[in-house]
Design an enzyme around this catalytic site. Structure first.
Site, PDB file in Angstrom:
ATOM      1  CB  VAL A  19      -1.130   0.139   1.138  1.00 37.48           C
ATOM      2  CG1 VAL A  19      -1.548   1.400   1.393  1.00 37.48           C
ATOM      3  CG2 VAL A  19      -1.876  -1.064   1.259  1.00 37.48           C
ATOM      4  CB  CYS A  20       1.015   4.190   0.494  1.00 36.54           C
ATOM      5  SG  CYS A  20       1.249   6.146   0.403  1.00 36.54           S
ATOM      6  CB  THR A  21       5.715   4.961   0.408  1.00 41.38           C
ATOM      7  OG1 THR A  21       4.981   5.118   1.863  1.00 41.38           O
ATOM      8  CG2 THR A  21       5.310   6.363  -0.254  1.00 41.38           C
TER       9      THR A  21
ATOM     10  CB  THR B 140       4.079   4.129  -5.160  1.00 38.56           C
ATOM     11  OG1 THR B 140       4.228   4.461  -3.720  1.00 38.56           O
ATOM     12  CG2 THR B 140       4.632   5.233  -6.006  1.00 38.56           C
TER      13      THR B 140
ATOM     14  CB  ALA C 150      -2.469   4.847  -5.079  1.00 37.79           C
TER      15      ALA C 150
END
Length: 322
Positions: free
Chosen positions: A108-110, A128, A161
């Site tokens: 998830v994300c970074t 990301t 993202a």
């Protein structure tokens, strides 16, 4: 297996929402009858309590170093601590080890930075948080970074993202495991407005950057957004602005990086995408409301901008009736 072992990897500086969206969604699926159910655990280095980016602290349930497979899913959370986590050879090594005994891997994300550091995204398309996409692409050239979608599936590797897109990714995982109906029930139980498809943009084109500095361009983009069903040809916009079509074209290219016609087409397509997701209106009615001459013109725009027809977009995105 009797249950789906789902390990969420956290670390110092992890984002609380990245973790909570996933764990809450999976537990909601269990309450709604997921069979087999998810067995969700938060694993951290040394089973240490971690401080999230908000300052709140989370207690671990598993020691990352002692966690063993097989796992159904290994998911790495994101957060402002992702750079340090990706630079921790031991943490990255254990993520790589566990990925080898997991049916699928996700971030998830970074958290994608950690997967990339482990070599798990090499040769794959991944996403990301939009604010970190360029850095990820520069540091890991073997990864095909796409900052546009909410989440991407490449084989059995999923990347999501930023922040709340963790919920969209979780709903997609639930749907893959248990079908669309359970995913819809989870979405309703969490009072989400809409289960968004992975190919939906992370942000609206109207908020992806600061407003145009040029006053005339700024006024015209606002006019377009408010009058999608009006005459928005370059000639009409130029006449409204009191400039030539050539000058208007030059201004849009300079300040928006695209022609007036392209900007209008994207604005209309985004509005149509919202209506497809949130209303039962027929495609022809949506086409008229958004300024497309016909349903066929809308289909052509969708194929160009979203890569799929409106009907498929609606099927993927509409989860509850308006």
């Amino acid at each position: 297996m009797d249950e789906r072992r789902f390990a969420v990897v956290g670390y110092e500086g992890a984002e609380l929402l990245d973790i909570a969206c996933v764990t809450t969604g999976l537990v909601a699926a269990n309450h709604l009858g997921a069979d087999p159910p998810y067995f969700v655990r938060l694993a951290t280095p040394g089973a240490r309590t971690i401080s999230c980016g908000t300052g709140l602290r989370l207690e671990a349930q598993e020691c990352l170093e002692r966690l063993k497979g097989p796992l159904d899913t290994l998911l790495v959370s994101g957060g402002f601590g992702h750079e340090h986590a990706a630079g921790d050879a031991a943490l990255v090594g254990h993520v790589r080890r566990l990925a080898a005994v997991s049916r699928r891997v996700a971030s998830v994300c970074t958290g994608a930075t950690v997967l990339a550091a482990a070599g798990l995204l090499d040769g794959r398309r991944a996403t990301t948080h939009w604010g970190f996409a360029r850095r990820l692409a520069e540091r890991y050239p073997k990864v095909s970074v796409d900052a546009g979608p909410l989440f991407i599936r490449d084989g059995e590797v999923y990347t999501g993202a930023g922040v709340t897109s963790a919920l969209d990714l979780t709903l997609a995982l639930i749907e893959a495991d248990h079908g669309a109906e359970l995913a819809r029930q989870v979405s309703r139980s969490l009072v989400t407005y809409l289960q968004r498809p992975g190919n939906q943009a992370q942000m609206s084109m109207f908020v992806t950057g600061p407003p145009p500095e040029h006053a005339l361009v700024r006024r015209l983009t606002g006019y377009v957004a408010a009058h999608l069903d009006s005459d928005l040809t370059s000639a009409a916009l130029a006449a409204s602005a009191g400039v030539s079509e050539r000058h208007l074209h030059r201004l849009f290219l300079e300040h928006l990086g695209q022609s007036p016609a392209r900007f209008v087409r994207k604005a209309r397509a985004e509005a149509a995408a919202h209506l497809l997701s949130s209303t039962p209106l027929p495609v022809a009615a949506i086409a008229r409301r958004c300024g497309f001459g016909s349903a066929e013109t809308l289909r052509q725009a969708f194929a160009d901008i979203y890569g799929l027809p409106p009907s498929r977009y609606r099927a993927a995105s509409q989860r509850t009736p308006a």
